[in-house]
Motif scaffolding. Structure first.
Motif, mmCIF file in Angstrom:
data_model
loop_
_atom_site.group_PDB
_atom_site.id
_atom_site.type_symbol
_atom_site.label_atom_id
_atom_site.label_comp_id
_atom_site.label_asym_id
_atom_site.label_seq_id
_atom_site.Cartn_x
_atom_site.Cartn_y
_atom_site.Cartn_z
ATOM 1 N N THR A 171 0.857 -1.186 0.000
ATOM 2 C CA THR A 171 0.000 0.000 0.000
ATOM 3 C C THR A 171 0.893 1.235 0.000
ATOM 4 O OG1 THR A 171 -0.139 0.106 2.424
ATOM 5 C CG2 THR A 171 -1.825 -1.197 1.275
ATOM 6 N N SER A 173 0.709 5.643 0.962
ATOM 7 C CA SER A 173 -0.082 6.586 1.737
ATOM 8 C C SER A 173 0.000 8.018 1.233
ATOM 9 C CB SER A 173 0.339 6.541 3.211
ATOM 10 O OG SER A 173 1.729 6.812 3.332
ATOM 11 N N ASP A 230 -2.684 8.817 -8.727
ATOM 12 C CA ASP A 230 -2.784 7.482 -8.137
ATOM 13 C C ASP A 230 -3.578 7.528 -6.834
ATOM 14 O OD1 ASP A 230 -1.180 6.400 -10.174
ATOM 15 O OD2 ASP A 230 0.657 6.841 -9.069
ATOM 16 N N ALA A 231 -3.299 8.543 -6.013
ATOM 17 C CA ALA A 231 -4.011 8.673 -4.739
ATOM 18 C C ALA A 231 -5.503 8.917 -4.967
ATOM 19 C CB ALA A 231 -3.404 9.800 -3.912
ATOM 20 N N GLY A 234 -7.206 5.813 -5.965
ATOM 21 C CA GLY A 234 -7.313 4.815 -4.912
ATOM 22 C C GLY A 234 -6.339 3.664 -5.035
ATOM 23 N N SER A 235 -5.555 3.642 -6.102
ATOM 24 C CA SER A 235 -4.569 2.573 -6.292
ATOM 25 C C SER A 235 -3.739 2.878 -7.527
ATOM 26 C CB SER A 235 -5.248 1.209 -6.461
ATOM 27 O OG SER A 235 -6.004 1.174 -7.665
ATOM 28 N N ALA A 261 -2.575 -0.568 -3.427
ATOM 29 C CA ALA A 261 -3.726 0.225 -2.994
ATOM 30 C C ALA A 261 -3.279 1.469 -2.228
ATOM 31 C CB ALA A 261 -4.641 -0.622 -2.124
ATOM 32 N N TYR A 262 -4.061 2.513 -2.367
ATOM 33 C CA TYR A 262 -3.808 3.753 -1.628
ATOM 34 C C TYR A 262 -4.489 3.682 -0.268
ATOM 35 C CZ TYR A 262 -4.194 8.665 -0.239
ATOM 36 O OH TYR A 262 -4.139 9.845 0.457
ATOM 37 N N ARG A 263 -3.724 3.898 0.762
ATOM 38 C CA ARG A 263 -4.255 3.956 2.125
ATOM 39 C C ARG A 263 -3.879 5.316 2.691
ATOM 40 N NH1 ARG A 263 -2.596 2.929 7.435
ATOM 41 N NH2 ARG A 263 -4.233 2.069 8.781
ATOM 42 N N SER A 264 -4.865 6.193 2.741
ATOM 43 C CA SER A 264 -4.583 7.561 3.163
ATOM 44 C C SER A 264 -4.103 7.597 4.608
ATOM 45 C CB SER A 264 -5.829 8.429 3.026
ATOM 46 O OG SER A 264 -5.581 9.723 3.538
ATOM 47 N N ALA A 362 -9.121 12.234 2.696
ATOM 48 C CA ALA A 362 -9.999 11.147 3.135
ATOM 49 C C ALA A 362 -11.436 11.605 2.967
ATOM 50 C CB ALA A 362 -9.700 10.748 4.577
ATOM 51 N N GLN A 363 -12.320 10.641 2.840
ATOM 52 C CA GLN A 363 -13.730 10.961 2.648
ATOM 53 C C GLN A 363 -14.566 10.136 3.608
ATOM 54 O OE1 GLN A 363 -15.337 11.273 -1.438
ATOM 55 N NE2 GLN A 363 -16.955 9.847 -0.804
#
Length: 374
Positions: A171, A173, A230-231, A234-235, A261-264, A362-363
């Motif tokens: 992942t 960030s 990419d962020a 989401g990936s 995968a993007y993990r904020s 983030a949402q």
């Protein structure tokens, strides 16, 4: 060629005679016989009466898959009614062959054994044909020559190549983070050359070798830097293609991909109270739980929370250190349109800057449903 000529002709080094003998296979009375794929020479019936000594060779296998295989050859003698001495065997691929004895009694037999390791040249040729020369003499001093050949063909193996793409980390960030990719090539039974790996996001990938022997494994490596796109997506997915050719020019290609995968690092949790409303004019209280999940010191700065129904949300601070947390609150008053819609859906977006200036986000959503008054 007479029997008197044979000793003079074969007075040379046996190892040098094999090729020449192969070209002289028109000796009167010589025939070539195929038995189970092994070709051996035997005397004709008339010649057998005068010289009843039989010699032939058989390989341990009739086919080979590629270079590096070991083939065992058995060189078998059957003697006639006289003693023979000075028995020697020379193979054009193996050189001198080991025999358990240099003599045979009347009616005796003997097996000599030699081994040969296949090469890439054999694969390219499609077969191995080797010639063995046996020399001996009887007790009267008469010298004899026997020739045997054997053929082992290359099995047309199907080239197989596997591409596994391994990413590290799994992942990311923030934009600007480096992802390392390993492209593992696992070859099958056929040797490959002109190996090349291309990644759709990186381009040409460095590989330490350009060839793959049968059954070998090769790791190629490249790095990719994540982007804001990419962020937002989401990936990030990387697709790589490896191409190569067999030694005979047949093209081979495989494709593999890996997704990171993007993990904020910025977390946003949402709650609404109450969870139901009964008409217009009712107040709903929203709580926005903002957290820094993974960014080390100095942490996240310029934190901003915006709600699609309420606009900017007041928060007690604008920065969060490592593993920091804060709660923001706001209130919304329901309308007749909310009653007609049957619910109030609130969507909030939180943004912040990482230490390198990268924007992270983030949402979070919260839904409050309409319930008719009792």
């Amino acid at each position: 060629m007479s029997c008197e000529q044979i000793p003079r002709f074969f007075s040379r080094d046996p190892a040098k005679m094999v090729a020449s003998v192969a070209k002289r296979m028109t000796v009167r009375g010589l025939t070539v016989v195929m038995v189970f794929g092994a070709v051996f020479s035997a005397a004709s019936a008339a010649f057998a009466q005068a010289e009843p000594i039989f010699f032939f060779k058989t390989p341990s296998q009739l086919e080979f898959n590629g270079a590096g295989e070991v083939i065992t050859y058995t060189y078998r003698f059957f003697n006639g009614p006289s003693w023979v001495v000075g028995v020697s065997v020379t193979d054009d691929h193996l050189g001198p062959v080991s025999c358990p004895s240099t003599s045979m009694p009347p009616g005796g037999s003997m097996d000599c054994v030699g081994q040969y390791t296949t090469t890439e040249a054999d694969v390219a040729a499609g077969r191995i044909v080797n010639i063995a020369l046996a020399i001996m003499k009887d007790t009267s001093g008469e010298r004899y020559i026997k020739i045997a050949t054997a053929a082992v063909v290359h099995r047309a193996a199907i080239p197989t190549l596997t591409l596994a793409t391994i990413q590290s980390p799994f992942t990311f960030s923030t934009p600007g983070q480096t992802i390392s990719y390993t492209y593992r090539l696992i070859n099958g039974p056929v040797g490959l050359k002109n190996v090349s790996v291309v990644d759709d996001r990186i381009g040409m990938v460095h590989c330490p070798l350009r060839s793959l022997p049968p059954g070998s494994v090769l790791d190629c490596a490249a790095q990719y830097t994540t982007t804001v796109a990419d962020a937002l997506a989401g990936s990030t997915t990387s697709s790589a293609t490896v191409t190569a050719t067999t030694l005979t020019g047949v093209p081979v290609s495989r494709t593999g991909s890996a997704t990171v995968a993007y993990r904020s690092p910025l977390g946003l949790g949402r709650t609404a109270s109450p969870r139901q409303f009964t008409g217009p004019g009712q107040v709903i209280t929203y709580r926005y739980a903002v957290s820094n999940n993974s960014i080390p010191s100095p942490g996240l700065v310029n934190i901003l929370v915006i709600d699609n129904r309420l606009g900017p949300i007041f928060c007690p601070g604008s920065s969060l250190g490592p593993q920091g947390f804060m709660e923001c609150t706001a209130q919304y008053t329901t309308t007749a349109a909310d009653v007609l819609a049957g619910s109030v859906v609130s969507t909030a977006i939180a943004t912040a800057n990482a230490p390198g200036g990268e924007i992270v986000g983030a949402q979070g959503n919260a839904v409050t449903y309409y319930a008719e008054p009792a």
